[in-house]
Motif scaffolding. Structure first.
Motif: not given
Length: 186
Positions: A36-41, A98-104, A124-132, A162-163
């Motif tokens: 699934r897509k990974f939602p993040i702020v 223990r694992v984080y994703f730091n968006h930029s 493998g691929i993890l799709e990142i989707e950043a938003s408000d 939630t993201n």
């Protein structure tokens, strides 16, 4: 043990033991279970868990620490463990949170990696989707309550998406409107 007997015309019987050694072989590559897509702020960090990314090795002697993610490349952020960019991690790290994703960068991106069990390697691929920031209750099956009876409302009925970087036990539900039929009890 093996028993060999003759037919009814011959009087013969033989009993023996046969030793059989079975050597298990790693013959299955890791398989993705969660896709699934990974939602993040936007421009924030968020925990990646086994609810977001999960591989399983169907071999009988497989352990989560043996499923290793490596060759990690991201187009819009970094995968991190303990504040340090992760060059590799394992499924147990995801299970133990223990694992984080730091968006930029861009709102849409991908984390490319390979997953190995020590013998086989798959991409493998993890799709990142950043938003408000957002928090919404997912559509779920409504609870059906027979008149005069009780039914428990579980996290299945109140499943959220939630993201935000929060754990499920950090989310608090508040009742803003009483139900039209029936009563909520705690």
């Amino acid at each position: 043990k093996i028993l060999i007997m003759s037919d009814t015309h011959t009087d013969f019987q033989y009993v023996s033991e046969i030793a059989i050694d079975i050597y298990l072989q790693n013959d299955n590559p890791p398989m993705r279970q969660i896709d699934r897509k990974f939602p993040i702020v936007r421009d924030d960090f968020k925990l990646i868990t086994s609810n977001d990314l999960k591989y399983h090795d169907p071999d009988i002697d497989s352990r989560t620490i043996d499923i290793v993610y490596k060759n990690i490349q991201s187009s819009n952020g970094e995968v991190m463990i303990g504040g340090i960019t992760a060059l590799s991690f394992n499924q147990d790290d995801l299970d133990q949170m223990r694992v984080y994703f730091n968006h930029s960068g861009d709102d849409y991106g991908r984390v490319h990696f390979s997953v190995t069990d020590g013998m086989f390697e798959v991409p493998g691929i993890l799709e990142i989707e950043a938003s408000d920031p957002f928090l919404k209750i997912r559509d779920s099956n409504a609870s059906i309550v027979q008149e005069g009876k009780l039914v428990a409302i579980t996290s299945i009925e109140l499943s959220i998406e939630t993201n935000l970087n929060v754990k499920p036990d950090q989310i608090e539900y508040k009742i803003i409107e009483d139900p039209l039929h029936g009563v909520l009890k705690h």
